[in-house]
Design a protein around this motif. Structure first.
Motif, PDB file in Angstrom:
ATOM      1  N   LEU A 120      70.684  28.539  41.060  1.00  0.00           N
ATOM      2  CA  LEU A 120      70.026  27.397  40.740  1.00  0.00           C
ATOM      3  C   LEU A 120      70.902  26.330  41.005  1.00  0.00           C
ATOM      4  N   LEU A 166      68.911  23.713  43.172  1.00  0.00           N
ATOM      5  CA  LEU A 166      68.784  22.314  42.560  1.00  0.00           C
ATOM      6  C   LEU A 166      69.636  21.100  42.984  1.00  0.00           C
ATOM      7  N   GLU A 177      72.346  21.738  31.618  1.00  0.00           N
ATOM      8  CA  GLU A 177      70.877  21.977  31.935  1.00  0.00           C
ATOM      9  C   GLU A 177      70.736  23.306  32.709  1.00  0.00           C
ATOM     10  N   ILE A 178      71.455  23.341  33.721  1.00  0.00           N
ATOM     11  CA  ILE A 178      71.329  24.769  34.496  1.00  0.00           C
ATOM     12  C   ILE A 178      71.622  25.822  33.473  1.00  0.00           C
ATOM     13  N   ILE A 196      68.388  26.326  31.495  1.00  0.00           N
ATOM     14  CA  ILE A 196      67.459  27.183  32.192  1.00  0.00           C
ATOM     15  C   ILE A 196      67.521  28.706  32.145  1.00  0.00           C
ATOM     16  N   ILE A 197      69.019  29.029  32.464  1.00  0.00           N
ATOM     17  CA  ILE A 197      69.022  30.263  32.478  1.00  0.00           C
ATOM     18  C   ILE A 197      68.978  30.907  31.368  1.00  0.00           C
ATOM     19  N   GLU A 202      66.988  29.986  28.908  1.00  0.00           N
ATOM     20  CA  GLU A 202      65.930  30.286  28.319  1.00  0.00           C
ATOM     21  C   GLU A 202      65.093  31.538  28.782  1.00  0.00           C
TER      22      GLU A 202
END
Length: 122
Positions: free
Chosen positions: A31, A35, A43-44, A47-48, A50
């Motif tokens: 990511l 990104l 924030e990374i 994302i993971i 989630e």
């Protein structure tokens, strides 16, 4: 059923693009490469987290597929709720630590004394 196969084929293609090192997982590094460095690490991680149902800090194809599978929507919603709640608690405790790192509840007593004094003065 053909429509489901096409949908899964597209999901597999998306997974393959995100798994740019062909490890079989979408990792933080994958990511980050996609990104860039402007996105904060937390924030990374979010994302993971989630999609990371196994809590190994990487996303397998099965976990990625589950994001798109209606059968797992309730489980996914519960995981999202848990992640958001944990993030809220962490953010609140981090904010408290940043604003008053030496807080040992002595200030609460001072506030009560000040309030009492002001009320009696009126």
């Amino acid at each position: 059923e053909a429509r489901g196969a096409i949908k899964e084929e597209r999901i597999a293609e998306a997974f393959d693009r995100l798994d740019c090192d062909d490890s079989g997982f979408i990792s933080v590094q994958n990511l980050r490469e996609l990104l860039g460095n402007d996105l904060p690490q937390d924030e990374i991680d979010a994302i993971i987290d989630e999609a990371d149902l196994t809590k190994n800090h990487k996303i397998s194809y099965g976990e990625f597929l589950a994001l798109w599978n209606d059968k797992n929507e309730q489980t996914r919603e519960q995981e999202l709720h848990n992640i958001r709640e944990e993030h809220r608690r962490f953010s609140a405790s981090a904010l408290n630590a940043m604003t008053d790192p030496d807080d040992d509840d002595d200030n609460d007593d001072n506030e009560e004394t000040t309030t009492t004094t002001i009320m009696h003065a009126n």
